[in-house]
Design a protein around this motif. Structure first.
Motif, PDB file in Angstrom:
ATOM      1  N   TYR A 244      73.882  26.369  41.113  1.00 36.54           N
ATOM      2  CA  TYR A 244      72.845  26.740  42.183  1.00 36.54           C
ATOM      3  C   TYR A 244      71.973  24.969  42.827  1.00 36.54           C
ATOM      4  CZ  TYR A 244      68.437  28.715  44.168  1.00 36.54           C
ATOM      5  OH  TYR A 244      67.589  28.964  45.321  1.00 36.54           O
TER       6      TYR A 244
ATOM      7  N   ASN B 289      70.092  22.871  44.419  1.00 37.58           N
ATOM      8  CA  ASN B 289      68.676  23.524  44.990  1.00 37.58           C
ATOM      9  C   ASN B 289      67.550  21.678  45.652  1.00 37.58           C
ATOM     10  OD1 ASN B 289      67.582  22.718  42.874  1.00 37.58           O
ATOM     11  ND2 ASN B 289      66.248  23.671  41.799  1.00 37.58           N
TER      12      ASN B 289
ATOM     13  N   THR C 220      65.545  23.829  52.213  1.00 42.17           N
ATOM     14  CA  THR C 220      66.571  25.151  53.486  1.00 42.17           C
ATOM     15  C   THR C 220      65.648  25.930  53.402  1.00 42.17           C
ATOM     16  OG1 THR C 220      67.018  26.099  51.422  1.00 42.17           O
ATOM     17  CG2 THR C 220      68.974  25.436  52.678  1.00 42.17           C
ATOM     18  N   ASN C 221      65.734  26.571  54.910  1.00 39.19           N
ATOM     19  CA  ASN C 221      65.278  27.781  55.707  1.00 39.19           C
ATOM     20  C   ASN C 221      65.614  29.362  54.828  1.00 39.19           C
ATOM     21  OD1 ASN C 221      62.532  26.605  56.472  1.00 39.19           O
ATOM     22  ND2 ASN C 221      63.755  26.612  58.244  1.00 39.19           N
ATOM     23  N   VAL C 222      65.253  30.279  54.878  1.00 40.27           N
ATOM     24  CA  VAL C 222      66.064  31.614  54.874  1.00 40.27           C
ATOM     25  C   VAL C 222      65.736  32.295  55.823  1.00 40.27           C
ATOM     26  CG1 VAL C 222      65.928  33.672  53.631  1.00 40.27           C
ATOM     27  CG2 VAL C 222      65.829  31.458  52.541  1.00 40.27           C
TER      28      VAL C 222
ATOM     29  N   TYR D  87      61.205  30.959  46.606  1.00 37.82           N
ATOM     30  CA  TYR D  87      60.422  29.887  46.702  1.00 37.82           C
ATOM     31  C   TYR D  87      60.299  29.985  48.069  1.00 37.82           C
ATOM     32  CZ  TYR D  87      63.129  27.813  41.967  1.00 37.82           C
ATOM     33  OH  TYR D  87      64.181  28.145  40.835  1.00 37.82           O
TER      34      TYR D  87
ATOM     35  N   GLY E 179      60.723  27.173  54.405  1.00 40.31           N
ATOM     36  CA  GLY E 179      61.425  25.889  53.372  1.00 40.31           C
ATOM     37  C   GLY E 179      59.707  25.191  53.210  1.00 40.31           C
TER      38      GLY E 179
ATOM     39  N   HIS F  38      63.163  23.778  49.138  1.00 39.70           N
ATOM     40  CA  HIS F  38      64.713  24.326  48.755  1.00 39.70           C
ATOM     41  C   HIS F  38      64.028  26.220  49.195  1.00 39.70           C
ATOM     42  CE1 HIS F  38      68.541  25.585  48.725  1.00 39.70           C
ATOM     43  NE2 HIS F  38      68.235  26.731  47.308  1.00 39.70           N
TER      44      HIS F  38
ATOM     45  N   ASP G 117      64.280  30.056  49.592  1.00 36.69           N
ATOM     46  CA  ASP G 117      64.556  30.730  48.804  1.00 36.69           C
ATOM     47  C   ASP G 117      64.641  32.516  48.744  1.00 36.69           C
ATOM     48  OD1 ASP G 117      67.891  31.894  48.057  1.00 36.69           O
ATOM     49  OD2 ASP G 117      68.137  31.036  46.616  1.00 36.69           O
TER      50      ASP G 117
ATOM     51  N   HIS H 143      65.134  36.949  48.588  1.00 34.68           N
ATOM     52  CA  HIS H 143      65.814  38.227  48.634  1.00 34.68           C
ATOM     53  C   HIS H 143      65.149  38.686  50.035  1.00 34.68           C
ATOM     54  CE1 HIS H 143      69.039  37.824  45.322  1.00 34.68           C
ATOM     55  NE2 HIS H 143      67.501  37.153  44.863  1.00 34.68           N
TER      56      HIS H 143
ATOM     57  N   LEU I  31      70.937  31.151  53.985  1.00 29.38           N
ATOM     58  CA  LEU I  31      69.969  30.289  53.613  1.00 29.38           C
ATOM     59  C   LEU I  31      70.662  28.937  54.666  1.00 29.38           C
ATOM     60  CD1 LEU I  31      71.224  29.122  49.751  1.00 29.38           C
ATOM     61  CD2 LEU I  31      68.509  29.535  50.469  1.00 29.38           C
TER      62      LEU I  31
ATOM     63  N   GLU J  78      70.016  25.009  56.002  1.00 25.88           N
ATOM     64  CA  GLU J  78      69.659  23.864  56.041  1.00 25.88           C
ATOM     65  C   GLU J  78      68.603  22.985  56.849  1.00 25.88           C
ATOM     66  OE1 GLU J  78      72.582  21.388  54.285  1.00 25.88           O
ATOM     67  OE2 GLU J  78      71.148  19.609  54.135  1.00 25.88           O
TER      68      GLU J  78
END
Lengths: 384, 88
Positions: free
Chosen positions: A185, A187, A191-193, A208, A228, A241, A243, A245, A377, A379
């Motif tokens: 993983y 991290n 990043t954005n989701v 996060y 992020g 970073h 992250d 769901h 994710l 970047e």
């Protein structure tokens, strides 16, 4: 015990009776002279026992010394059987040929099996080993088995270890498959989701970052879901970073199109049977066309494995040059079949909440509402 | 005057089972007896088998008595054995 009896039968033995005199002295003398006796029984002073052919020839001396009279009751064993049937040459020849064939065929591999494979298909492993000469009907040496196992591990990247165990005429290929190392993983990158599909948000679970959406809101592909960019109490900002769901209700639609399939009429359909005997295929008939080809193998089966003897039935056909028209009924079937394939694909990554199939001419369109993870994710590129 | 030390008693290890002359008997219920260290047969009748082992004579009484094998000092006796006697 069976082995001992078989060896005795192979070399021949004689059941005899001895009467009068002293049985105990008789047995002692026989033992002293190295005459092997077994199944010694004393019934009413009459001794019965079994001994070897050479033992019986030397037993007279012991019998004389112990005052016993010896008489052969029954002669058993292979040599007596052969002697009794020496005039029947056919039986002897048949028996000899049978033994010779059995000895000859014992030098070849009768069956090959694979154990220890979960992901790799057995047929694939067998065909790889076949290239190195490990197949039914071949004669193999220990070096050949070792070499084949080493080469197979090199050729099949998913194998971590392989060996070939030989038990008489049976080869067992034992393999271990590689276990892929889990992905680390990472991290370290900010990043954005973001949303990978349009949908209605059902749940947001942040690991996060800061939430940029709420349950019940609609999002389109590419919308920011978890940011992020972290805000600190002193008013400064930093990139982290992000992250989490994010599950959403997503609409899926599949329009069936049977025109994308091409159909050809089969021509020159033919069937050929072949006799399979220790790796040798003896065909009965002409070659079958290979455009469409299947084969069915039926081998003679023993308690534990297949024997290298059986019939292979090959079905073959070639296709016509021009495309053939398909019936409406066939169109329906293809449409439903492609829908079923699509549903199977959907079930791999989402949960179907509701679905419906609509008839569109001769075909069926499929649409469904599914719950799935839509966050991916993305970047955040930072210029240094 | 100094006391004389008593001589130490030498301790011998017991002989291993395999090296001793004593016969070894192994019974499977009352149907089969394996006798190791058998020197010969002292008496053999329908209901009695007496085996000589050098130091002992072992008698086996029973019915349907059968010497299944007698070789290399090992006798295998089968039957319905009702009594075993030891005569020194």
């Amino acid at each position: 015990m069976f082995i001992i009896e078989f060896i005795r039968w192979l070399f021949g033995y004689i059941n005899f009776s001895a009467s009068g005199g002293f049985p105990d002295r008789f047995i002692n003398l026989c033992t002293k002279d190295g005459i092997l006796l077994w199944n010694i029984k004393n019934v009413g002073g009459n001794l019965t026992a079994s001994t070897t052919v050479s033992g019986y020839l030397n037993i007279r001396n012991c019998a004389k010394k112990s005052g016993m009279k010896v008489r052969a009751i029954q002669k058993k064993g292979l040599i007596f059987f052969l002697k009794a049937h020496k005039k029947r040459i056919g039986i002897l020849i048949g028996l000899s040929v049978c033994v010779l064939i059995f000895i000859f065929l014992s030098q070849f591999v009768w069956s090959v099996s694979v154990v220890g494979n979960d992901v790799l298909e057995t047929d694939f492993i067998l065909s790889t080993f076949e290239d190195y000469g490990i197949k039914v009907g071949s004669r193999v040496t220990k070096e050949q088995l070792r070499d084949a196992a080493e080469k197979a591990v090199v050729e099949i990247p998913k194998l971590s270890w392989a060996t070939v165990n030989q038990k008489g005429t049976v080869l067992v290929i034992e393999v271990r498959e590689k276990v892929e190392a889990p992905q680390m993983y990472d991290n370290s990158k900010p990043t954005n989701v973001v949303a990978k599909e349009d949908g209605l948000i059902l749940s947001v679970d942040i690991l996060y970052g800061n939430s940029e959406t709420k349950v019940g809101s609609a999002v389109t592909k590419g919308d920011l879901l978890i940011s992020g960019v972290a805000n600190h109490p002193d008013g400064s900002q930093s990139l982290i970073h992000a992250d989490g769901h994010v599950r959403a209700l997503v609409k899926k639609k599949k329009a069936s199109n049977s025109n994308s399939f091409s159909f050809y009429n089969p021509e020159n359909e033919s069937v050929r049977k072949s006799l399979f005997f220790f790796g040798i295929k003896i065909p009965f008939g002409k070659n079958v066309p290979q455009s469409f080809y299947t084969e069915h193998k039926s081998f003679i089966e023993s308690d534990k494995s297949l024997l290298p003897l059986g019939i292979i039935t090959e079905y073959g056909a070639s296709f016509s040059d021009g495309k053939s028209e398909i019936s409406e009924q066939m169109q329906n079937k293809i449409s439903l079949y492609t829908n079923a394939l699509y549903i199977r694909e959907l079930l791999d990554y989402c949960e179907i909440k509701s679905s419906q199939t609509e008839k569109n001419g001769q075909e069926y369109d499929f649409c469904a509402e599914c719950e799935q993870e839509i966050g991916i994710l993305q970047e955040i590129y930072v210029e240094n | 005057m100094s006391q004389r030390k008593k001589p130490k008693e030498k301790k011998h290890l017991p002989l291993p089972e395999l090296l001793s002359d004593e016969p070894k008997l192994e019974t499977l219920g009352n149907r089969e007896i394996i006798v190791e260290g058998c020197k010969g047969i002292a008496e053999y009748s329908e209901n009695l088998i007496k085996l000589s082992t050098g130091t002992l004579v072992i008698g086996f009484t029973g019915t349907e008595m059968l010497i299944q094998s007698f070789d290399n000092g090992v006798a295998v006796i089968k039957g319905i054995i009702t009594e075993i006697t030891f005569v020194t």
